[in-house]
Design an enzyme around this catalytic site. Structure first.
Site, PDB file in Angstrom:
ATOM      1  N   SER A 338      58.575  24.234   3.970  1.00 55.11           N
ATOM      2  CA  SER A 338      56.801  24.273   4.046  1.00 55.11           C
ATOM      3  C   SER A 338      57.032  25.489   5.230  1.00 55.11           C
ATOM      4  O   SER A 338      56.021  26.295   4.318  1.00 55.11           O
ATOM      5  CB  SER A 338      56.129  23.307   4.701  1.00 55.11           C
ATOM      6  OG  SER A 338      56.059  22.421   5.771  1.00 55.11           O
ATOM      7  N   THR A 379      51.222  22.791   1.308  1.00 55.99           N
ATOM      8  CA  THR A 379      50.878  24.145   1.444  1.00 55.99           C
ATOM      9  C   THR A 379      49.109  24.565   0.680  1.00 55.99           C
ATOM     10  O   THR A 379      49.218  25.084   1.351  1.00 55.99           O
ATOM     11  CB  THR A 379      51.199  23.733  -0.118  1.00 55.99           C
ATOM     12  OG1 THR A 379      53.243  23.150   0.697  1.00 55.99           O
ATOM     13  CG2 THR A 379      51.576  24.672  -1.287  1.00 55.99           C
ATOM     14  N   GLY A 564      50.417  20.931  -3.528  1.00 52.67           N
ATOM     15  CA  GLY A 564      51.425  20.606  -2.719  1.00 52.67           C
ATOM     16  C   GLY A 564      52.505  19.502  -4.126  1.00 52.67           C
ATOM     17  O   GLY A 564      51.773  18.906  -4.889  1.00 52.67           O
ATOM     18  N   VAL A 565      53.413  19.296  -3.671  1.00 51.85           N
ATOM     19  CA  VAL A 565      54.312  18.716  -4.543  1.00 51.85           C
ATOM     20  C   VAL A 565      55.441  17.827  -3.614  1.00 51.85           C
ATOM     21  O   VAL A 565      56.591  16.960  -4.268  1.00 51.85           O
ATOM     22  CB  VAL A 565      54.982  19.432  -4.969  1.00 51.85           C
ATOM     23  CG1 VAL A 565      56.581  20.302  -4.380  1.00 51.85           C
ATOM     24  CG2 VAL A 565      55.839  18.782  -6.521  1.00 51.85           C
ATOM     25  N   GLU A 567      54.503  14.875  -2.488  1.00 49.85           N
ATOM     26  CA  GLU A 567      54.511  12.617  -3.057  1.00 49.85           C
ATOM     27  C   GLU A 567      54.642  12.334  -4.093  1.00 49.85           C
ATOM     28  O   GLU A 567      55.514  11.521  -4.794  1.00 49.85           O
ATOM     29  CB  GLU A 567      53.530  12.338  -2.329  1.00 49.85           C
ATOM     30  CG  GLU A 567      53.706  12.012  -1.026  1.00 49.85           C
ATOM     31  CD  GLU A 567      52.563  11.904   0.064  1.00 49.85           C
ATOM     32  OE1 GLU A 567      52.062  10.867   0.844  1.00 49.85           O
ATOM     33  OE2 GLU A 567      51.839  12.396  -0.462  1.00 49.85           O
TER      34      GLU A 567
END
Length: 610
Positions: A338, A379, A564-565, A567
């Site tokens: 991140s 993100t 966001g990626v 999880e």
């Protein structure tokens, strides 16, 4: 457990029912009417075990107390400011006397969200007047860690004669150990529906105390258990009705303007795009190649995850007199990359190379507030704050340049770290020159500020599809993964290489809880396989090449359209593997992990008519 729970401070006695410490529910439509409309009703029970995060760096803290009473703590955590507030409250200190510094964290995955070591470390430092360090052994990690809750899910789904989902009902129970952590209970009812249009649903979840170590969050809490049940049953339905799993999901999949499993209206939905891209990349329409002595199968599953964008994030951008930039943000770097993405966002806005931006993060005394590095939120939440801070600094520079050049803002262009009048590139200034002027003769140093908070309900969701190919040895029950394709709609890939790494990492972790990982307990609740000798996690030898497929349906809520990626890639792997095993040898395993022993036993029972 906790026989006097109703008397605890902050506990509502009306919510206490035996060992149940928390409940959650989601419902809409009339589920009973929905089942009456269905031509076929399917009921199954699925179980999942307790699973440890398996981060390679154990929990560790160092505390130092200064003569004036100020406490400085270096710790491995995902919540820099959360640790500060909890320590201050526990020790009776004002916030300005507690400083928390977080170096790069060697993995967290939700297991380092809670304060475990920090209070003891701080108290010892206060009482001894000396620096104190505490580092857990691997065995202690399994006794004091906060693993994923075990789950039991009873799932009922109704389908029309022509293959439309009309009703789904679930009753879910999660084992929280001795400490109540209701996160799985809260999330599971919002994702057990899956990324599908179902007009009638009722989902109930309960968090149950047991005499085991306390549980916590682990990458996709509640989502792993719910997706295993939901997507396994979708495959059962497809096979019973003789429908292709891809066509069934495409027909029932949620689209633009539909609602999420939490009832929130969705925008920029890439569910069908991810499904089609994954099926195409995996060659879904062609039969897999066969190997002598092994049965080959293919399976897929879809996933839905609501990103945790809520709660605030802040960022500052400081322009230096040589044209370089300091980016200051409060989040912790836990290995997700991140920090690199934040640098890229600031660099893009300011029109400089990423090598010109230095990131300072994870220090409550020198960085602005951020809530947590968790819930796939950084993100979007921190990224938007960074973008706003960089835009603020950019606007200050443009106004200063316009004043010095005696030009209108509309007549200026920004190119290669330089602001100049359009059509007259010689009439302009470099960023460093403007920064020096601002510091000495101008309005003062250029400091951009930005903050962001996405208030619920959030429409930001990541949807994806994962396709798996397996070989199963019918003599031993051993399952070998031969191919994995994972397609996810990430909105906009700020750092494509980083996105691919997140997908591959999530898939790898999911292989662990699907095929091998389970914390075993003694009768009195102690972990029996507390170490990596007996608690197996996947190695490179357990995986084929993971093929990430990036789908980009930009969402205007995220920076440059990003989602966001962190999880989503872990959610759908267990059902995809279970579905592939059924495709290969015709046995359905409904409990994780899917070990060779379980597969072999199921094959023997099928052969014997049991």
């Amino acid at each position: 457990m906790h026989e006097q729970l109703a008397t605890y401070p902050g506990v509502n006695p009306a919510h206490v029912h035996g060992n149940i410490c928390a409940r959650s529910a989601v419902a809409w439509g009339d589920v009973e009417d929905g089942f009456r409309q269905a031509a076929h009703v399917f009921e199954h029970t699925f179980t999942t075990p307790t699973v440890h995060q398996g981060y390679l760096e154990p929990m560790a803290s160092v505390a130092q107390c200064e003569p004036g009473g100020k406490l400085t703590l270096w710790t491995s955590t995902q919540g820099t400011y959360v640790v500060r507030s909890r320590l201050a409250a526990l020790l009776g200190l004002p916030l300005y006397k507690v400083r928390v510094i977080v170096p790069h964290v060697g993995g967290g995955f939700g297991g380092k969200l809670q304060t475990v070591l920090e209070p003891y470390c701080a108290l010892l430092a206060q009482h001894t007047g000396r620096p104190v360090k505490i580092v857990l052994s691997r065995e202690e990690e399994f006794f004091l860690g906060k693993p994923r809750s075990a789950g039991v899910i009873r799932l009922k789904t109704g389908v029309t004669r022509d293959g439309l989902l009309v009703a789904r009902q679930a009753r879910m129970y999660f084992d929280t150990g001795f400490a109540c952590h209701p996160r799985s209970t809260e999330i599971a009812p919002t994702v057990i529906r899956g990324p599908y249009n179902i007009p009638h649903v009722r989902f109930e979840a309960a968090c149950v105390y047991t005499n085991k170590m306390g549980c916590g969050s682990f990458r996709g809490p509640g989502g792993i258990q719910a997706h295993f049940a939901g997507e396994s049953q979708i495959d059962i339905i497809c096979r019973e009705l003789g429908m292709d799993p891809v066509d069934f999901r495409r027909r029932n999949g949620v689209g633009e303007g539909g609602t999420s499993g939490a009832g929130v209206r969705l925008r920029h939905v890439g569910m069908r795009q991810a499904l089609d891209r994954a099926a195409e990349a995996a060659g879904w329409g062609t039969p897999p190649s066969r190997q002598p002595g092994r049965r080959v199968g293919r399976g897929l599953a879809c996933g839905e995850w609501r990103l945790g964008g809520g709660r605030g994030s802040g960022a500052w951008v400081k322009l230096n007199e040589d044209g370089t930039v300091h980016l200051i943000a409060g989040m912790s770097e836990i290995g997700s990359g991140s920090g690199t993405a934040m640098v890229q966002i600031a660099a893009e806005v300011l029109g400089v190379g990423a090598e010109s931006v230095a990131l300072i993060s994870g220090d409550t005394e020198t960085t602005p507030f951020d809530t947590l590095t968790a819930a796939s939120r950084v993100t979007v939440s921190v990224g938007n704050a960074v973008k706003r801070a960089a835009t603020d600094a950019r606007d200050q520079l443009l106004r200063l340049a316009a004043e010095r050049l005696e030009a209108n803002l509309a007549d200026l262009e920004w190119r290669d770290g330089r602001i100049a009048v359009k059509g007259s590139p010689e009439r302009g200034f470099g960023l460093g020159e403007l920064a020096r002027y601002a510091q000495t003769l101008g309005p003062g140093p250029i400091l951009g500020r930005g903050s962001f908070s996405s208030r619920p309900p959030q429409s930001l969701h990541t949807l994806g599809t994962q396709c798996v190919e397996v070989e199963v040895d019918e003599e031993t029950g051993q399952v070998v993964l031969t191919r994995i394709v994972a397609a996810h709609d990430v909105g906009c890939a700020i750092n494509p290489q980083g996105v691919e790494g997140q997908i591959q990492g999530g898939v790898t972790q999911a292989v662990g809880h699907t095929l091998m990982e389970e914390v075993k307990y003694s009768a009195d609740g102690d972990p029996q396989n507390a170490g990596f000798l007996d608690y197996k996690i996947p190695s490179i030898l357990d995986l084929p090449l993971v093929e990430p497929v990036i789908v980009e349906e930009a969402d205007d809520e995220g920076p440059f359209g990003a989602r966001g990626v962190g999880e989503p890639p872990i959610l759908a792997m267990a059902p995809a593997i279970a579905n592939a095993i059924y495709d290969a040898v015709g046995v359905r395993i409904t409990s994780l992990p899917i070990t060779a022993e379980k597969v072999l036993q199921a094959l023997r029972e099928r052969k014997g008519g049991g």
